[in-house]
Design a protein around this motif. Sequence first.
Motif, PDB file in Angstrom:
ATOM      1  N   LEU A 236       0.816  -1.262  -0.352  1.00 14.97           N
ATOM      2  CA  LEU A 236      -0.254  -0.033  -0.404  1.00 14.97           C
ATOM      3  C   LEU A 236       0.882   1.356   0.073  1.00 14.97           C
ATOM      4  O   LEU A 236       2.457   0.952   0.194  1.00 14.97           O
ATOM      5  N   SER A 237       0.309   2.166  -0.339  1.00 19.32           N
ATOM      6  CA  SER A 237       1.424   3.667  -0.747  1.00 19.32           C
ATOM      7  C   SER A 237      -0.140   4.853   0.315  1.00 19.32           C
ATOM      8  O   SER A 237      -0.903   4.888  -0.546  1.00 19.32           O
ATOM      9  N   LEU A 238       1.184   5.728   0.897  1.00 20.15           N
ATOM     10  CA  LEU A 238       0.377   6.776   0.992  1.00 20.15           C
ATOM     11  C   LEU A 238       1.673   8.105   0.690  1.00 20.15           C
ATOM     12  O   LEU A 238       2.449   7.708   0.819  1.00 20.15           O
ATOM     13  N   ARG A 239       1.527   9.016   0.688  1.00 17.39           N
ATOM     14  CA  ARG A 239       1.685  10.544   0.183  1.00 17.39           C
ATOM     15  C   ARG A 239       1.589  10.778   1.016  1.00 17.39           C
ATOM     16  O   ARG A 239       0.217  11.889   1.137  1.00 17.39           O
ATOM     17  N   THR A 240       3.029  12.292   1.767  1.00 15.19           N
ATOM     18  CA  THR A 240       3.093  13.545   2.318  1.00 15.19           C
ATOM     19  C   THR A 240       2.892  14.008   1.845  1.00 15.19           C
ATOM     20  O   THR A 240       3.891  13.694  -0.262  1.00 15.19           O
ATOM     21  N   VAL A 241       3.164  15.557   1.587  1.00 16.50           N
ATOM     22  CA  VAL A 241       4.177  16.780   0.923  1.00 16.50           C
ATOM     23  C   VAL A 241       5.565  16.326   0.706  1.00 16.50           C
ATOM     24  O   VAL A 241       5.814  16.604  -0.585  1.00 16.50           O
ATOM     25  N   ASP A 242       6.406  15.193   1.167  1.00 20.67           N
ATOM     26  CA  ASP A 242       7.729  15.093   1.136  1.00 20.67           C
ATOM     27  C   ASP A 242       8.029  13.939   0.736  1.00 20.67           C
ATOM     28  O   ASP A 242       9.261  13.426   1.205  1.00 20.67           O
ATOM     29  N   THR A 243       7.174  13.287   1.531  1.00 21.81           N
ATOM     30  CA  THR A 243       7.573  11.717   1.948  1.00 21.81           C
ATOM     31  C   THR A 243       6.796  10.440   1.340  1.00 21.81           C
ATOM     32  O   THR A 243       5.501  11.068   0.917  1.00 21.81           O
ATOM     33  N   LYS A 244       6.698   9.470   0.346  1.00 20.45           N
ATOM     34  CA  LYS A 244       6.363   8.920   0.100  1.00 20.45           C
ATOM     35  C   LYS A 244       6.410   6.976   0.697  1.00 20.45           C
ATOM     36  O   LYS A 244       7.794   6.617   1.494  1.00 20.45           O
ATOM     37  N   LEU A 245       4.995   7.125   1.783  1.00 15.04           N
ATOM     38  CA  LEU A 245       5.749   5.713   2.588  1.00 15.04           C
ATOM     39  C   LEU A 245       4.486   4.689   1.139  1.00 15.04           C
ATOM     40  O   LEU A 245       3.419   4.536   0.693  1.00 15.04           O
ATOM     41  N   LEU A 246       5.155   3.223   1.315  1.00 15.98           N
ATOM     42  CA  LEU A 246       4.877   1.908   1.173  1.00 15.98           C
ATOM     43  C   LEU A 246       5.027   1.132   2.560  1.00 15.98           C
ATOM     44  O   LEU A 246       6.266   0.460   2.789  1.00 15.98           O
ATOM     45  N   PHE A 247       4.481   0.197   2.364  1.00 13.56           N
ATOM     46  CA  PHE A 247       4.122  -0.611   3.524  1.00 13.56           C
ATOM     47  C   PHE A 247       3.591  -1.699   3.015  1.00 13.56           C
ATOM     48  O   PHE A 247       2.624  -2.553   1.786  1.00 13.56           O
ATOM     49  N   TYR A 248       4.872  -2.752   3.146  1.00 11.54           N
ATOM     50  CA  TYR A 248       5.444  -3.905   2.365  1.00 11.54           C
ATOM     51  C   TYR A 248       4.804  -4.926   3.337  1.00 11.54           C
ATOM     52  O   TYR A 248       4.665  -5.072   5.003  1.00 11.54           O
ATOM     53  N   PRO A 249       4.821  -6.540   2.515  1.00 13.40           N
ATOM     54  CA  PRO A 249       4.254  -7.385   3.824  1.00 13.40           C
ATOM     55  C   PRO A 249       5.535  -8.190   3.410  1.00 13.40           C
ATOM     56  O   PRO A 249       6.773  -8.517   2.898  1.00 13.40           O
ATOM     57  N   VAL A 250       5.562  -8.325   5.624  1.00 12.86           N
ATOM     58  CA  VAL A 250       6.789  -8.953   5.781  1.00 12.86           C
ATOM     59  C   VAL A 250       6.430 -10.135   5.189  1.00 12.86           C
ATOM     60  O   VAL A 250       5.757 -10.985   5.178  1.00 12.86           O
ATOM     61  N   LYS A 251       8.520 -10.567   5.340  1.00 14.41           N
ATOM     62  CA  LYS A 251       8.560 -12.145   4.770  1.00 14.41           C
ATOM     63  C   LYS A 251       8.320 -13.417   5.608  1.00 14.41           C
ATOM     64  O   LYS A 251       8.135 -13.419   6.333  1.00 14.41           O
ATOM     65  N   GLU A 252       7.852 -13.518   4.297  1.00 14.47           N
ATOM     66  CA  GLU A 252       6.799 -15.466   4.373  1.00 14.47           C
ATOM     67  C   GLU A 252       7.603 -16.087   5.811  1.00 14.47           C
ATOM     68  O   GLU A 252       7.043 -16.875   7.237  1.00 14.47           O
TER      69      GLU A 252
END
Length: 347
Positions: A236-252
Amino acid sequence: MNYFLASQPEETVNVTVESSEVWEILLGISGYTYAQLRHTFELDEQWKTWRNTMSPELLEALHEIQETNLWYGLLLLQNHWGAATVQDFLNGLDQESHQSLYEVLLPYYGQKSEADRKDTVINHTDKTRFARYAEFFKGHDYLEGYVRLLGERALEDILSLMKAVTKEWHNFIRSQPVWEKWVQALMYEEKENQGLNQSHAMEEIKRITGGAEYVPEPSVWNVKLVPHVSYRPWVLSLRTVDTKLLFYPVKEEYLNERGQPSSSLIRGHKALGDELRLQLLHTLVQGQSSLQELSGKFHMSKTTLHHQLSILKSAGLVSADKGVYRANTETLRRFSGKLDEYLGLKG
């Protein structure tokens, strides 16, 4: 006239991996209340079971979060504070000024509308400004309503709900036997991804997230990669003024016991265990199609087909870009051998 132009160092984004119990707690709240997509999450069945043991106070708070989409604000606040503990996060809700909180809670839309966002923050007592700013998000699944809510509801009420759901979910989730395993897995994930090669930021992002393609965006100087359990298998992704957040699944491998089938194997077979989804996949293997085209071909509503396609997407068997769906043929070829590999039949 000749000019000598000294070369300047090439600027790139700074990539970091950040995990914490706070992130997982807030992502759990977010995932549980994401009604449209929750059926595709690995934890959906577990959550249905756990629901029977949740307190009435927690269920009420989760329902209100789902109705208001204030989970989005919780994630924005944690990105801003980087709270190490739940208590630190709750303290921030109590200690920040109203203007500072609105500065974080009001989502970024783009440089052309940034003056409007700033103006709304400064004049946050004028609720009509929130309604005007919400127009930028017209038609968005949840952000238009979220921005309007920030103007319609007293900030004290918003903060009260945020505190209630965070406390209740924290108390509930940490009592589950799997919680310690999750926390340990998140710690391993962060530890394994320290000392990143910042000169190859895009490659590092793709490697860590398991394939997410990041395209540089204007004014984004930081990319924060946050491992999670609650939203598996999605990035998943989320954007602020100067930052991009990418939430990714922890390794199985950090989550599974020896001899346990991988979630991708289970998820894939569940996705294929339906006649309609198999027919959709067969159609997409022949060539890409839009949702409108599929609706006409199968004589079904786009809502019904979107639900089925989201299950195929969560298994990685199809992908979509700007409303056009296509089969992931390489993933399908690899998947065909996973059962043999798990059962030990490969010779």
